[in-house]
Scaffold this motif. Sequence first.
Motif, PDB file in Angstrom:
ATOM      1  N   MET A 184       0.874  -1.252   0.023  1.00 39.34           N
ATOM      2  CA  MET A 184      -0.082  -0.044   0.001  1.00 39.34           C
ATOM      3  C   MET A 184       0.860   1.237  -0.045  1.00 39.34           C
ATOM      4  N   GLY A 185       0.315   2.324   0.393  1.00 32.08           N
ATOM      5  CA  GLY A 185       1.296   3.536   0.435  1.00 32.08           C
ATOM      6  C   GLY A 185       1.106   4.313  -0.791  1.00 32.08           C
ATOM      7  N   ILE A 186       1.991   5.112  -0.961  1.00 33.99           N
ATOM      8  CA  ILE A 186       2.366   5.864  -2.196  1.00 33.99           C
ATOM      9  C   ILE A 186       2.646   5.142  -3.131  1.00 33.99           C
ATOM     10  N   THR A 187       2.080   5.255  -4.485  1.00 26.70           N
ATOM     11  CA  THR A 187       2.746   4.370  -5.718  1.00 26.70           C
ATOM     12  C   THR A 187       3.191   5.714  -6.485  1.00 26.70           C
ATOM     13  N   THR A 188       4.557   5.188  -6.928  1.00 25.48           N
ATOM     14  CA  THR A 188       5.254   6.340  -7.494  1.00 25.48           C
ATOM     15  C   THR A 188       4.759   6.488  -8.840  1.00 25.48           C
ATOM     16  N   ASN A 189       5.275   7.698  -9.564  1.00 23.36           N
ATOM     17  CA  ASN A 189       4.691   8.026 -10.834  1.00 23.36           C
ATOM     18  C   ASN A 189       3.370   8.652 -10.920  1.00 23.36           C
ATOM     19  N   GLU A 190       2.588   8.489  -9.946  1.00 23.01           N
ATOM     20  CA  GLU A 190       1.070   9.323  -9.776  1.00 23.01           C
ATOM     21  C   GLU A 190       1.613  10.729  -9.738  1.00 23.01           C
ATOM     22  N   VAL A 191       0.364  11.334 -10.385  1.00 25.63           N
ATOM     23  CA  VAL A 191       0.605  12.759 -10.676  1.00 25.63           C
ATOM     24  C   VAL A 191      -0.291  13.676  -9.702  1.00 25.63           C
ATOM     25  N   VAL A 192       0.356  14.369  -9.222  1.00 30.49           N
ATOM     26  CA  VAL A 192      -0.198  15.420  -7.906  1.00 30.49           C
ATOM     27  C   VAL A 192      -0.192  16.860  -8.472  1.00 30.49           C
ATOM     28  N   VAL A 193      -1.461  17.273  -8.264  1.00 31.92           N
ATOM     29  CA  VAL A 193      -1.387  18.972  -8.419  1.00 31.92           C
ATOM     30  C   VAL A 193      -1.517  19.577  -7.289  1.00 31.92           C
ATOM     31  N   ILE A 194      -0.624  20.600  -7.073  1.00 33.89           N
ATOM     32  CA  ILE A 194      -0.701  21.312  -5.857  1.00 33.89           C
ATOM     33  C   ILE A 194      -0.842  22.718  -6.236  1.00 33.89           C
ATOM     34  N   THR A 195      -1.974  23.442  -5.992  1.00 36.81           N
ATOM     35  CA  THR A 195      -2.439  24.780  -5.984  1.00 36.81           C
ATOM     36  C   THR A 195      -1.614  25.625  -4.857  1.00 36.81           C
ATOM     37  N   GLY A 222       2.012  24.226   0.714  1.00 37.36           N
ATOM     38  CA  GLY A 222       1.971  23.648  -0.684  1.00 37.36           C
ATOM     39  C   GLY A 222       3.292  23.141  -0.976  1.00 37.36           C
ATOM     40  N   PHE A 223       4.159  23.959  -0.739  1.00 38.82           N
ATOM     41  CA  PHE A 223       5.488  23.745  -1.126  1.00 38.82           C
ATOM     42  C   PHE A 223       6.339  22.415  -0.415  1.00 38.82           C
ATOM     43  N   ALA A 224       6.071  22.450   0.977  1.00 41.19           N
ATOM     44  CA  ALA A 224       6.345  21.273   1.699  1.00 41.19           C
ATOM     45  C   ALA A 224       5.788  20.182   1.308  1.00 41.19           C
ATOM     46  N   SER A 225       4.408  20.172   1.019  1.00 41.70           N
ATOM     47  CA  SER A 225       3.849  19.057   0.336  1.00 41.70           C
ATOM     48  C   SER A 225       4.537  18.522  -0.856  1.00 41.70           C
ATOM     49  N   ALA A 226       4.799  19.273  -1.747  1.00 41.02           N
ATOM     50  CA  ALA A 226       5.277  19.140  -2.967  1.00 41.02           C
ATOM     51  C   ALA A 226       6.581  18.260  -2.830  1.00 41.02           C
ATOM     52  N   ALA A 227       7.523  18.891  -1.924  1.00 41.75           N
ATOM     53  CA  ALA A 227       8.816  18.386  -1.454  1.00 41.75           C
ATOM     54  C   ALA A 227       8.649  16.652  -1.259  1.00 41.75           C
ATOM     55  N   LEU A 228       7.582  16.709  -0.261  1.00 39.79           N
ATOM     56  CA  LEU A 228       7.551  15.337   0.174  1.00 39.79           C
ATOM     57  C   LEU A 228       6.895  14.453  -0.717  1.00 39.79           C
ATOM     58  N   PHE A 229       6.143  14.677  -1.500  1.00 45.12           N
ATOM     59  CA  PHE A 229       5.477  13.911  -2.618  1.00 45.12           C
ATOM     60  C   PHE A 229       6.647  13.662  -3.728  1.00 45.12           C
ATOM     61  N   LEU A 270       8.943  17.279 -11.627  1.00 39.65           N
ATOM     62  CA  LEU A 270       8.289  18.481 -11.122  1.00 39.65           C
ATOM     63  C   LEU A 270       8.153  19.627 -12.330  1.00 39.65           C
ATOM     64  N   ILE A 271       6.918  20.108 -12.485  1.00 42.09           N
ATOM     65  CA  ILE A 271       6.362  21.285 -13.528  1.00 42.09           C
ATOM     66  C   ILE A 271       5.958  22.284 -12.539  1.00 42.09           C
TER      67      ILE A 271
END
Length: 255
Positions: free
Chosen positions: A1-12, A19-26, A53-54
């Motif tokens: 379980m847990g986070i599957t790699t390559n999944e795409v996350v959008v962070i507004t 938001g930035f700290a969340s991006a760094a952890l993802f 990252l884009i």
Amino acid sequence: MGITTNEVVVITGGSKGIGFASAALFLEAGKRVSIWDTEKPEDNFLDKHKDNLIYIKCDVSNEKSIINALEDTEKKWGNIQTLVCSAGVQRYSTVTETTEEEWDFVMGVNLKGSFLAAKHCIPSMQKNGKGVVIQISSVQAFYSQEKVAPYVTSKSGQLGLMRSIAVDYAPSIRSVAICPGTIDTPMLQDAVNLSADPEAVLQECADMHLVGRIGKAWEVAKLVNYLASDDASFITGQYFRIDGGMGVMIAGSKR
Ligand SMILES: NC(=O)c1ccc[n+]([C@@H]2O[C@H](COP(=O)([O-])OP(=O)(O)OC[C@H]3O[C@@H](n4cnc5c(N)ncnc54)[C@H](O)[C@@H]3O)[C@@H](O)[C@H]2O)c1
């Protein structure tokens, strides 16, 4: 379980703060992150993670801007799995002091922006058969202070939006909200700098939390990452306070 790699996350609002700290952890967990923000994150962060990252310049209060950001994200990586609505602004005024423009500005970014991002990201998630929408609300969905009328209204509204999405798109889409206490971010720094004595305001903020300090953005990011993961697959339609015990004491007093 847990986070599957390559999944795409959008962070507004992913260029700064929570938001930035969340991006760094993802990114650390191997996910692909698309930051939608009016401001660019630091160049060295973009360079360090250039493969995963884009950054897309986006004003979340504008539907065309959201549509363009989604198109660019899908063109690069395909459908998205997770949306984190962290873009936010704060203004200080009572109802009678607030101009229509100020009201529309705060509601436009904090509430309409979260609605628009969800409106356009959910169909992308549905193409995968599952997804998660995370609202970054606030303890100000439950409490108020002086002169924060548009902000508390927008943060309360995000909880309604969260519940509505949870009901309408279950079981494939999970919808949750996080309600932080005071967190050390550029938004907080900007707010305390409005005071003649920022250090005293920061101490006052620290004293409002049972843990005796202000929270850190990475502490919220950990919860964001957990709620986005399959480890949280039985959680939807709920808010989570991460507030160092703020509000547990009667009238904020230990005595
Ligand atoms: N810092 C706190 O104490 C605290 C506490 C509770 C809740 N929150 C909430 O957490 C969220 C993140 O706050 P933060 O403290 O990290 O703030 P921050 O100011 O550090 O970061 C917010 C980000 O949102 C972006 N943004 C602003 N307007 C935008 C727009 N129109 N379109 C796209 N992006 C936009 C900013 O450029 C910035 O990168 C906000 O929704 C805020 O209300 C913060």
